[in-house]
Motif scaffolding. Sequence first.
Motif, PDB file in Angstrom:
ATOM      1  N   HIS A 109       0.833  -1.206   0.000  1.00  0.00           N
ATOM      2  CA  HIS A 109       0.000   0.000   0.000  1.00  0.00           C
ATOM      3  C   HIS A 109       0.864   1.251   0.000  1.00  0.00           C
ATOM      4  CE1 HIS A 109      -2.875   3.049   1.387  1.00  0.00           C
ATOM      5  NE2 HIS A 109      -3.749   2.312   0.724  1.00  0.00           N
ATOM      6  N   ARG A 110       1.940   1.229   0.779  1.00  0.00           N
ATOM      7  CA  ARG A 110       2.873   2.358   0.810  1.00  0.00           C
ATOM      8  C   ARG A 110       3.509   2.567  -0.564  1.00  0.00           C
ATOM      9  NH1 ARG A 110       6.262   0.439   4.064  1.00  0.00           N
ATOM     10  NH2 ARG A 110       5.054   0.900   5.912  1.00  0.00           N
ATOM     11  N   ASN A 111       3.914   1.480  -1.210  1.00  0.00           N
ATOM     12  CA  ASN A 111       4.504   1.574  -2.551  1.00  0.00           C
ATOM     13  C   ASN A 111       3.517   2.214  -3.522  1.00  0.00           C
ATOM     14  OD1 ASN A 111       6.125   1.180  -4.879  1.00  0.00           O
ATOM     15  ND2 ASN A 111       5.257  -0.853  -5.180  1.00  0.00           N
ATOM     16  N   TYR A 112       2.275   1.766  -3.481  1.00  0.00           N
ATOM     17  CA  TYR A 112       1.266   2.326  -4.377  1.00  0.00           C
ATOM     18  C   TYR A 112       1.023   3.809  -4.060  1.00  0.00           C
ATOM     19  CZ  TYR A 112      -2.977   3.217  -6.905  1.00  0.00           C
ATOM     20  OH  TYR A 112      -3.911   3.785  -7.761  1.00  0.00           O
ATOM     21  N   SER A 113       0.887   4.121  -2.775  1.00  0.00           N
ATOM     22  CA  SER A 113       0.616   5.516  -2.381  1.00  0.00           C
ATOM     23  C   SER A 113       1.758   6.446  -2.750  1.00  0.00           C
ATOM     24  CB  SER A 113       0.368   5.594  -0.869  1.00  0.00           C
ATOM     25  OG  SER A 113      -0.768   4.848  -0.527  1.00  0.00           O
ATOM     26  N   GLU A 114       2.980   6.010  -2.511  1.00  0.00           N
ATOM     27  CA  GLU A 114       4.140   6.829  -2.887  1.00  0.00           C
ATOM     28  C   GLU A 114       4.199   7.026  -4.398  1.00  0.00           C
ATOM     29  OE1 GLU A 114       7.462   4.777  -1.143  1.00  0.00           O
ATOM     30  OE2 GLU A 114       7.077   5.611   0.847  1.00  0.00           O
ATOM     31  N   SER A 115       3.910   5.966  -5.137  1.00  0.00           N
ATOM     32  CA  SER A 115       3.902   6.060  -6.600  1.00  0.00           C
ATOM     33  C   SER A 115       2.821   7.032  -7.058  1.00  0.00           C
ATOM     34  CB  SER A 115       3.659   4.681  -7.226  1.00  0.00           C
ATOM     35  OG  SER A 115       4.700   3.799  -6.888  1.00  0.00           O
ATOM     36  N   TYR A 116       1.662   6.957  -6.438  1.00  0.00           N
ATOM     37  CA  TYR A 116       0.555   7.857  -6.768  1.00  0.00           C
ATOM     38  C   TYR A 116       0.974   9.309  -6.562  1.00  0.00           C
ATOM     39  CZ  TYR A 116      -3.914  10.278  -6.205  1.00  0.00           C
ATOM     40  OH  TYR A 116      -4.949  11.175  -6.316  1.00  0.00           O
ATOM     41  N   LEU A 117       1.508   9.614  -5.389  1.00  0.00           N
ATOM     42  CA  LEU A 117       1.890  10.987  -5.072  1.00  0.00           C
ATOM     43  C   LEU A 117       3.012  11.485  -5.973  1.00  0.00           C
ATOM     44  CD1 LEU A 117       1.718  10.858  -1.178  1.00  0.00           C
ATOM     45  CD2 LEU A 117       0.115  11.987  -2.739  1.00  0.00           C
ATOM     46  N   GLU A 118       3.999  10.644  -6.218  1.00  0.00           N
ATOM     47  CA  GLU A 118       5.108  11.019  -7.092  1.00  0.00           C
ATOM     48  C   GLU A 118       4.603  11.301  -8.509  1.00  0.00           C
ATOM     49  OE1 GLU A 118       8.894  11.912  -8.383  1.00  0.00           O
ATOM     50  OE2 GLU A 118       8.289  11.527  -6.318  1.00  0.00           O
ATOM     51  N   CYS A 119       3.692  10.485  -8.980  1.00  0.00           N
ATOM     52  CA  CYS A 119       3.179  10.658 -10.343  1.00  0.00           C
ATOM     53  C   CYS A 119       2.291  11.893 -10.458  1.00  0.00           C
ATOM     54  CB  CYS A 119       2.445   9.398 -10.797  1.00  0.00           C
ATOM     55  SG  CYS A 119       3.596   8.026 -11.081  1.00  0.00           S
ATOM     56  N   ILE A 120       1.503  12.176  -9.457  1.00  0.00           N
ATOM     57  CA  ILE A 120       0.697  13.401  -9.465  1.00  0.00           C
ATOM     58  C   ILE A 120       1.631  14.600  -9.589  1.00  0.00           C
ATOM     59  CG2 ILE A 120      -0.821  14.905  -8.102  1.00  0.00           C
ATOM     60  CD1 ILE A 120      -2.294  12.516  -9.157  1.00  0.00           C
ATOM     61  N   SER A 121       2.683  14.588  -8.784  1.00  0.00           N
ATOM     62  CA  SER A 121       3.651  15.676  -8.807  1.00  0.00           C
ATOM     63  C   SER A 121       4.347  15.772 -10.163  1.00  0.00           C
ATOM     64  CB  SER A 121       4.686  15.458  -7.704  1.00  0.00           C
ATOM     65  OG  SER A 121       5.689  16.429  -7.778  1.00  0.00           O
ATOM     66  N   THR A 122       4.784  14.649 -10.686  1.00  0.00           N
ATOM     67  CA  THR A 122       5.502  14.624 -11.970  1.00  0.00           C
ATOM     68  C   THR A 122       4.628  15.112 -13.108  1.00  0.00           C
ATOM     69  OG1 THR A 122       6.885  12.789 -11.224  1.00  0.00           O
ATOM     70  CG2 THR A 122       6.711  13.130 -13.599  1.00  0.00           C
ATOM     71  N   VAL A 123       3.415  14.596 -13.195  1.00  0.00           N
ATOM     72  CA  VAL A 123       2.517  14.980 -14.295  1.00  0.00           C
ATOM     73  C   VAL A 123       2.105  16.444 -14.154  1.00  0.00           C
ATOM     74  CG1 VAL A 123       0.277  14.519 -15.359  1.00  0.00           C
ATOM     75  CG2 VAL A 123       1.749  12.615 -14.712  1.00  0.00           C
ATOM     76  N   THR A 124       1.889  16.903 -12.922  1.00  0.00           N
ATOM     77  CA  THR A 124       1.546  18.309 -12.703  1.00  0.00           C
ATOM     78  C   THR A 124       2.700  19.210 -13.129  1.00  0.00           C
ATOM     79  OG1 THR A 124       0.116  17.725 -10.851  1.00  0.00           O
ATOM     80  CG2 THR A 124       0.844  20.004 -10.977  1.00  0.00           C
ATOM     81  N   ASN A 125       3.915  18.850 -12.744  1.00  0.00           N
ATOM     82  CA  ASN A 125       5.080  19.654 -13.123  1.00  0.00           C
ATOM     83  C   ASN A 125       5.284  19.673 -14.632  1.00  0.00           C
ATOM     84  OD1 ASN A 125       5.687  20.464 -10.524  1.00  0.00           O
ATOM     85  ND2 ASN A 125       7.054  18.742 -10.148  1.00  0.00           N
ATOM     86  N   ARG A 126       5.054  18.536 -15.283  1.00  0.00           N
ATOM     87  CA  ARG A 126       5.157  18.509 -16.753  1.00  0.00           C
ATOM     88  C   ARG A 126       4.150  19.462 -17.368  1.00  0.00           C
ATOM     89  NH1 ARG A 126       4.807  12.262 -17.802  1.00  0.00           N
ATOM     90  NH2 ARG A 126       6.616  11.623 -16.605  1.00  0.00           N
ATOM     91  N   ALA A 127       2.934  19.446 -16.860  1.00  0.00           N
ATOM     92  CA  ALA A 127       1.884  20.321 -17.390  1.00  0.00           C
ATOM     93  C   ALA A 127       2.247  21.785 -17.165  1.00  0.00           C
ATOM     94  CB  ALA A 127       0.544  19.989 -16.741  1.00  0.00           C
TER      95      ALA A 127
END
Length: 141
Positions: A109-127
């Motif tokens: 669950h931690r792996n999934y949650s960390e991946s979720y948060l990292e990806c939100i940040s990454t995709v937001t920064n790309r945008a």
Amino acid sequence: MKKILIISLSVLALAACSEKDEYRQTVFEQISNDADIKSYHLDPESVTECIVELSSKKMAGFAPFEPMRKDAYKGYTKMIAVKTSKNPEEVLNELRESFGSARGLADAHRNYSESYLECISTVTNRALDAQAAEEEATDAE
């Protein structure tokens, strides 16, 4: 003999793709309905791909066709869908067994949650970077 080996590996690879595709589809369904994704106007497909790839790096097993990785994809799929299950407590018990312990489930669950948060940040920064580049190009004209 070589043909049998190639056919066996092909079948294993296809089966692993099936588990990964099911995991990807479950993540996409969750992401598509996520309020944060909608409010930030993020592309659910980009976020999904990022989450699947990032979380896969820390899953058990070393290759998509390996049995431990296939089981991990199944477990992660079930873990994500637990909110929509009719009997969440039973599913959680199955997941604890599937991941080896409550700690194993918590780690997943931690792996999934960390991946979720990292990806939100990454995709937001790309945008934001794309938007800034577009504004610079407009200002230069």
